[in-house]
Scaffold this motif. Structure first.
Motif, PDB file in Angstrom:
ATOM      1  N   SER A  81      71.013  11.202  35.585  1.00 58.52           N
ATOM      2  CA  SER A  81      71.681  10.805  35.969  1.00 58.52           C
ATOM      3  C   SER A  81      72.138  12.318  36.796  1.00 58.52           C
ATOM      4  O   SER A  81      72.633  12.775  37.387  1.00 58.52           O
ATOM      5  N   ASP A  86      72.946   5.974  42.939  1.00 57.36           N
ATOM      6  CA  ASP A  86      74.265   6.665  43.453  1.00 57.36           C
ATOM      7  C   ASP A  86      74.668   5.722  43.590  1.00 57.36           C
ATOM      8  O   ASP A  86      74.945   4.614  44.041  1.00 57.36           O
ATOM      9  N   ARG A 120      78.895  11.582  43.034  1.00 57.93           N
ATOM     10  CA  ARG A 120      77.901  12.243  42.319  1.00 57.93           C
ATOM     11  C   ARG A 120      76.360  12.936  43.350  1.00 57.93           C
ATOM     12  O   ARG A 120      75.789  13.236  42.974  1.00 57.93           O
ATOM     13  N   SER A 174      75.338  15.495  40.778  1.00 55.51           N
ATOM     14  CA  SER A 174      74.354  15.446  40.448  1.00 55.51           C
ATOM     15  C   SER A 174      73.820  14.790  40.913  1.00 55.51           C
ATOM     16  O   SER A 174      71.931  14.806  40.073  1.00 55.51           O
ATOM     17  N   ARG A 182      76.456  -0.109  37.228  1.00 58.48           N
ATOM     18  CA  ARG A 182      74.961   1.234  37.306  1.00 58.48           C
ATOM     19  C   ARG A 182      73.525   0.678  36.045  1.00 58.48           C
ATOM     20  O   ARG A 182      72.787   0.810  36.159  1.00 58.48           O
TER      21      ARG A 182
END
Length: 205
Positions: free
Chosen positions: A57, A88, A95, A98, A146
């Protein structure tokens, strides 16, 4: 500061709640790595030659996981083929930073990286989903998507294992949620060190 419990001659910088030991930085790293190696060996987590995707992540937990697996793989010759797998979600401004960290991990650890997006997997970004359903419960939707995206990504990469960097707080939260829901089936398996992924063919339908 008190002297390191490992009697290395250095001063301690932290106390481990698990053992009560006070350790210097170097001895803490060694103890941490040794415990992970012991857990991998005792539980027979991986078979030699396996392909392992590290769910990346860009946060501290997954970054440490990628680092320590690479380190131990080389130190103890696990013969693992390690790759980074990142998701993503398609949330504007969320995001990007990260993912930059994950790309830096790729370069630093010399591990292949695959970034999979909700758009690629589902045909929708999370921003587009929220535009349709509103903001209520959107985190619940995203969490489910996710986890499934990681499973689907692992299936597409044809990996044998998907390693995730969950910490003790994550496990405690999961246990409490399952108790409050009365979900005995999930409660019985939520603390397992290994969970079984669905077959790839069912994930891709």
């Amino acid at each position: 500061m008190p002297p390191c419990s490992a009697k290395c001659g250095k001063n301690a910088i932290l106390k481990r709640p698990k053992t009560g030991d006070v350790l210097c930085k170097e001895c803490f790293f060694e103890a941490f790595e040794n415990e992970i190696h012991f857990t991998i060996s005792r539980a027979k987590l991986f078979r030699a030659g396996a392909k392992v995707a590290v769910a990346a992540s860009g946060g501290k937990d997954s970054t440490v996981l990628a680092y320590v697996l690479k380190l131990l793989n080389e130190k103890y010759d696990y013969k693992l083929d390690l790759v980074l797998l990142s998701i993503d979600e398609g949330i504007t401004g969320y995001r990007d930073d990260s993912l930059d960290t994950v790309k830096q991990n790729r370069d630093d650890y010399k591990m292949p990286l695959k970034i999979m997006s909700y758009k690629d997997l589902y045909g929708w970004t999370m921003d587009e989903i929220v535009a349709e359903i509103g903001r209520k419960n959107n985190c619940t939707f995203c969490g489910v998507f996710r986890r499934q995206a990681l499973d689907r990504g692992a299936a597409l990469l044809n990996v044998d294992y998907l390693a995730t960097g969950h910490n003790a707080d994550d496990i405690a939260e999961t246990v409490l949620m399952n108790i409050l829901r009365g979900d005995l089936a999930r409660l019985s398996r939520c603390t397992s060190i290994i969970t079984v992924m669905q077959p790839a063919q069912s994930l891709l339908t």
